[in-house]
Motif scaffolding. Sequence first.
Motif, PDB file in Angstrom:
ATOM      1  N   LEU A 107       0.846  -1.198   0.000  1.00 35.11           N
ATOM      2  CA  LEU A 107       0.000   0.000   0.000  1.00 35.11           C
ATOM      3  C   LEU A 107       0.880   1.245   0.000  1.00 35.11           C
ATOM      4  O   LEU A 107       1.865   1.323   0.735  1.00 35.11           O
ATOM      5  CB  LEU A 107      -0.919  -0.001   1.228  1.00 35.11           C
ATOM      6  N   ARG A 108       0.494   2.213  -0.834  1.00 39.00           N
ATOM      7  CA  ARG A 108       1.157   3.510  -0.853  1.00 39.00           C
ATOM      8  C   ARG A 108       0.082   4.587  -0.910  1.00 39.00           C
ATOM      9  O   ARG A 108      -0.881   4.480  -1.669  1.00 39.00           O
ATOM     10  CB  ARG A 108       2.101   3.631  -2.052  1.00 39.00           C
ATOM     11  N   ALA A 109       0.296   5.657  -0.103  1.00 36.85           N
ATOM     12  CA  ALA A 109      -0.727   6.702   0.013  1.00 36.85           C
ATOM     13  C   ALA A 109      -0.090   8.081   0.049  1.00 36.85           C
ATOM     14  O   ALA A 109       1.060   8.253   0.469  1.00 36.85           O
ATOM     15  CB  ALA A 109      -1.561   6.473   1.276  1.00 36.85           C
ATOM     16  N   ARG A 110      -0.866   9.065  -0.414  1.00 37.51           N
ATOM     17  CA  ARG A 110      -0.536  10.499  -0.283  1.00 37.51           C
ATOM     18  C   ARG A 110      -1.741  11.155   0.374  1.00 37.51           C
ATOM     19  O   ARG A 110      -2.855  11.141  -0.167  1.00 37.51           O
ATOM     20  CB  ARG A 110      -0.250  11.111  -1.637  1.00 37.51           C
ATOM     21  N   VAL A 111      -1.525  11.711   1.553  1.00 38.82           N
ATOM     22  CA  VAL A 111      -2.619  12.289   2.317  1.00 38.82           C
ATOM     23  C   VAL A 111      -2.235  13.688   2.789  1.00 38.82           C
ATOM     24  O   VAL A 111      -1.041  14.023   2.883  1.00 38.82           O
ATOM     25  CB  VAL A 111      -2.981  11.412   3.536  1.00 38.82           C
TER      26      VAL A 111
ATOM     27  N   LEU B  49      -2.131   3.522  10.551  1.00 44.90           N
ATOM     28  CA  LEU B  49      -2.868   3.740   9.308  1.00 44.90           C
ATOM     29  C   LEU B  49      -4.333   4.070   9.522  1.00 44.90           C
ATOM     30  O   LEU B  49      -4.930   4.799   8.725  1.00 44.90           O
ATOM     31  CB  LEU B  49      -2.758   2.505   8.401  1.00 44.90           C
ATOM     32  N   GLY B  50      -4.949   3.530  10.557  1.00 36.46           N
ATOM     33  CA  GLY B  50      -6.332   3.904  10.804  1.00 36.46           C
ATOM     34  C   GLY B  50      -7.253   2.721  11.020  1.00 36.46           C
ATOM     35  O   GLY B  50      -6.833   1.563  11.134  1.00 36.46           O
ATOM     36  N   THR B  51      -8.566   3.042  11.057  1.00 37.39           N
ATOM     37  CA  THR B  51      -9.611   2.069  11.377  1.00 37.39           C
ATOM     38  C   THR B  51     -10.712   2.148  10.335  1.00 37.39           C
ATOM     39  O   THR B  51     -11.037   3.235   9.836  1.00 37.39           O
ATOM     40  CB  THR B  51     -10.184   2.342  12.776  1.00 37.39           C
ATOM     41  N   THR B  52     -11.288   0.986  10.027  1.00 40.32           N
ATOM     42  CA  THR B  52     -12.363   0.900   9.038  1.00 40.32           C
ATOM     43  C   THR B  52     -13.502   0.053   9.586  1.00 40.32           C
ATOM     44  O   THR B  52     -13.269  -1.010  10.174  1.00 40.32           O
ATOM     45  CB  THR B  52     -11.859   0.259   7.727  1.00 40.32           C
ATOM     46  N   GLY B  53     -14.731   0.516   9.389  1.00 34.17           N
ATOM     47  CA  GLY B  53     -15.926  -0.265   9.706  1.00 34.17           C
ATOM     48  C   GLY B  53     -16.760  -0.439   8.444  1.00 34.17           C
ATOM     49  O   GLY B  53     -16.938   0.511   7.671  1.00 34.17           O
ATOM     50  N   THR B  54     -17.260  -1.653   8.207  1.00 32.44           N
ATOM     51  CA  THR B  54     -17.919  -1.964   6.939  1.00 32.44           C
ATOM     52  C   THR B  54     -19.221  -2.718   7.174  1.00 32.44           C
ATOM     53  O   THR B  54     -19.299  -3.614   8.032  1.00 32.44           O
ATOM     54  CB  THR B  54     -17.004  -2.838   6.049  1.00 32.44           C
ATOM     55  N   VAL B  55     -20.228  -2.358   6.400  1.00 31.75           N
ATOM     56  CA  VAL B  55     -21.466  -3.137   6.294  1.00 31.75           C
ATOM     57  C   VAL B  55     -21.601  -3.524   4.832  1.00 31.75           C
ATOM     58  O   VAL B  55     -21.645  -2.653   3.959  1.00 31.75           O
ATOM     59  CB  VAL B  55     -22.701  -2.339   6.757  1.00 31.75           C
ATOM     60  N   ARG B  56     -21.666  -4.847   4.561  1.00 34.61           N
ATOM     61  CA  ARG B  56     -21.709  -5.329   3.178  1.00 34.61           C
ATOM     62  C   ARG B  56     -22.900  -6.254   2.982  1.00 34.61           C
ATOM     63  O   ARG B  56     -23.169  -7.126   3.803  1.00 34.61           O
ATOM     64  CB  ARG B  56     -20.407  -6.063   2.824  1.00 34.61           C
TER      65      ARG B  56
ATOM     66  N   PHE C 287      -8.886   5.691   7.071  1.00 32.29           N
ATOM     67  CA  PHE C 287      -7.750   5.010   6.420  1.00 32.29           C
ATOM     68  C   PHE C 287      -7.413   5.737   5.119  1.00 32.29           C
ATOM     69  O   PHE C 287      -8.326   6.111   4.378  1.00 32.29           O
ATOM     70  CB  PHE C 287      -8.180   3.566   6.139  1.00 32.29           C
ATOM     71  N   PRO C 288      -6.148   5.988   4.796  1.00 36.09           N
ATOM     72  CA  PRO C 288      -4.974   5.724   5.640  1.00 36.09           C
ATOM     73  C   PRO C 288      -4.492   6.996   6.329  1.00 36.09           C
ATOM     74  O   PRO C 288      -4.047   7.939   5.669  1.00 36.09           O
ATOM     75  CB  PRO C 288      -3.948   5.236   4.619  1.00 36.09           C
ATOM     76  N   ASP C 289      -4.616   7.013   7.622  1.00 38.92           N
ATOM     77  CA  ASP C 289      -4.048   8.075   8.441  1.00 38.92           C
ATOM     78  C   ASP C 289      -4.587   9.454   8.054  1.00 38.92           C
ATOM     79  O   ASP C 289      -3.836  10.416   7.844  1.00 38.92           O
ATOM     80  CB  ASP C 289      -2.519   8.055   8.334  1.00 38.92           C
ATOM     81  N   GLY C 290      -5.932   9.522   7.943  1.00 35.42           N
ATOM     82  CA  GLY C 290      -6.530  10.798   7.567  1.00 35.42           C
ATOM     83  C   GLY C 290      -7.804  11.053   8.346  1.00 35.42           C
ATOM     84  O   GLY C 290      -8.169  10.286   9.251  1.00 35.42           O
ATOM     85  N   PRO C 291      -8.533  12.137   7.999  1.00 35.25           N
ATOM     86  CA  PRO C 291      -9.822  12.399   8.638  1.00 35.25           C
ATOM     87  C   PRO C 291     -10.825  11.298   8.295  1.00 35.25           C
ATOM     88  O   PRO C 291     -10.669  10.547   7.335  1.00 35.25           O
ATOM     89  CB  PRO C 291     -10.246  13.748   8.047  1.00 35.25           C
ATOM     90  N   THR C 292     -11.885  11.205   9.070  1.00 33.47           N
ATOM     91  CA  THR C 292     -12.917  10.194   8.841  1.00 33.47           C
ATOM     92  C   THR C 292     -13.707  10.519   7.581  1.00 33.47           C
ATOM     93  O   THR C 292     -14.095  11.670   7.336  1.00 33.47           O
ATOM     94  CB  THR C 292     -13.868  10.117  10.041  1.00 33.47           C
ATOM     95  N   GLY C 293     -13.937   9.490   6.764  1.00 30.11           N
ATOM     96  CA  GLY C 293     -14.704   9.645   5.541  1.00 30.11           C
ATOM     97  C   GLY C 293     -15.657   8.473   5.353  1.00 30.11           C
ATOM     98  O   GLY C 293     -15.672   7.517   6.141  1.00 30.11           O
ATOM     99  N   VAL C 294     -16.440   8.555   4.290  1.00 26.58           N
ATOM    100  CA  VAL C 294     -17.435   7.524   3.972  1.00 26.58           C
ATOM    101  C   VAL C 294     -17.186   7.026   2.558  1.00 26.58           C
ATOM    102  O   VAL C 294     -16.946   7.820   1.638  1.00 26.58           O
ATOM    103  CB  VAL C 294     -18.876   8.070   4.107  1.00 26.58           C
ATOM    104  N   ARG C 295     -17.271   5.691   2.382  1.00 27.13           N
ATOM    105  CA  ARG C 295     -17.100   5.090   1.063  1.00 27.13           C
ATOM    106  C   ARG C 295     -18.347   4.286   0.702  1.00 27.13           C
ATOM    107  O   ARG C 295     -18.922   3.581   1.539  1.00 27.13           O
ATOM    108  CB  ARG C 295     -15.890   4.144   1.046  1.00 27.13           C
ATOM    109  N   LEU C 296     -18.760   4.388  -0.560  1.00 25.68           N
ATOM    110  CA  LEU C 296     -19.838   3.574  -1.118  1.00 25.68           C
ATOM    111  C   LEU C 296     -19.234   2.715  -2.218  1.00 25.68           C
ATOM    112  O   LEU C 296     -18.636   3.241  -3.163  1.00 25.68           O
ATOM    113  CB  LEU C 296     -20.953   4.464  -1.679  1.00 25.68           C
ATOM    114  N   LEU C 297     -19.408   1.393  -2.117  1.00 26.65           N
ATOM    115  CA  LEU C 297     -18.716   0.469  -3.002  1.00 26.65           C
ATOM    116  C   LEU C 297     -19.678  -0.542  -3.619  1.00 26.65           C
ATOM    117  O   LEU C 297     -20.657  -0.958  -2.982  1.00 26.65           O
ATOM    118  CB  LEU C 297     -17.628  -0.304  -2.223  1.00 26.65           C
ATOM    119  N   TYR C 298     -19.363  -0.933  -4.849  1.00 20.27           N
ATOM    120  CA  TYR C 298     -20.116  -1.981  -5.531  1.00 20.27           C
ATOM    121  C   TYR C 298     -19.115  -2.890  -6.233  1.00 20.27           C
ATOM    122  O   TYR C 298     -18.198  -2.414  -6.911  1.00 20.27           O
ATOM    123  CB  TYR C 298     -21.081  -1.391  -6.558  1.00 20.27           C
TER     124      TYR C 298
END
Length: 373
Positions: A210-214, A297-304, A324-335
């Motif tokens: 994993l590589r990130a720019r934050v 790096l952070g924490t993630t919670g998922t409902v799938r 994730f990764p090491d940033g403010p809290t955000g929301v992701r929507l995935l399919y």
Amino acid sequence: MTSISTATALLLWLTTQAPQSPKAPDAPPRLPPPALEVRHLPRAQEASGKELVLEAEVTPAYRLATLVAHHRNAGETAFRETAFELKEASRYAAIIPIPSEQRVPVEYYLTARDTDGKESLRFASAELPHTVLIQVPDHELERSALLASYGHRKSRVSLFGEYVDFGSTRAGPVHYLDRYYRLEADYLHRLLTEVAGMRVDAIRIGVGHLRARVPPIQLPVPSDWPPLEGAPPTVRTGLDYGFSELNVALGSHFGFTSRLVLGGNAEGFAAGLGGSLRIGPVRGSHVELGGETISGLGTTGTVRLAWDTVTRVPMSAAIQVTNFPDGPTGVRLLYRADFEVSPTFSLGALIGYQARISISGGPTLGLASSYAW
């Protein structure tokens, strides 16, 4: 002369009347040996993974030379032979193992040979053998059905890659990028083994990059925005790691997966833990509730939500809350959708959108492939 004749006749008569010695008694007739009797109570069924024990009572035991069980699985043509062994006085037993994977009935008949060398049928026959049904426990039936749904393929290798863009964050004249990419390769082996009332479905091991720019953690407030040349730089972070997972079924509609992550980066060693709870069948529509945290790096919670209503195209939709990764809290929507190109090979695609703030966001693009055998 007459007197002499008379006396002679009298002596002869007395001689014939003398007692004779008694005759020896005749020997009793020789009786034939007793017939050999075999009493056997047939079995109606036996559980898979156990031993089918056939018992017989023989009288008289000294008349028995051999007692044999001729057995086969239903559908076979040739019989195998298992000899009875003495268990206790006049009681004999033959043991026929039943493999745990056996589903078809067992057929058998009995023959005996006496001490005279005469062989005879004692129960059923080769033309009409007795049938013993195989009783399969519910968990074995479920295991067999699940393995059949995978085409009896227990091993799988997979590749996965994703690009995640949270948009950019503006601090005065500076726009900070907020994105990362991740690559993973893993090997999965399906155990489907019962342990302490639970079914261990699979283990999975893999490696990731994993590589990130934050943006910087502390952005200046608008009144303190620095000039362009004095702005703090974008933070570059990442992790090279290995992971392992254990998938356990608590029942036909419940299961959980535990995950361990160990890795390192420029800052040092990193470790993480994760897990998910499944509600619903493994191969069917179900819901997963999961979470993962990795130090640094952070924490993630998922409902799938996953479903397979389209043949050969399992799909899922998920919502994530993450820093994730090491940033403010955000929301992701995935399919995600996977297409089974063949029984052994599949391709998948992942799309989504995520944002950390309401005015900025970006896409997710991912690809996956797997091969099973």
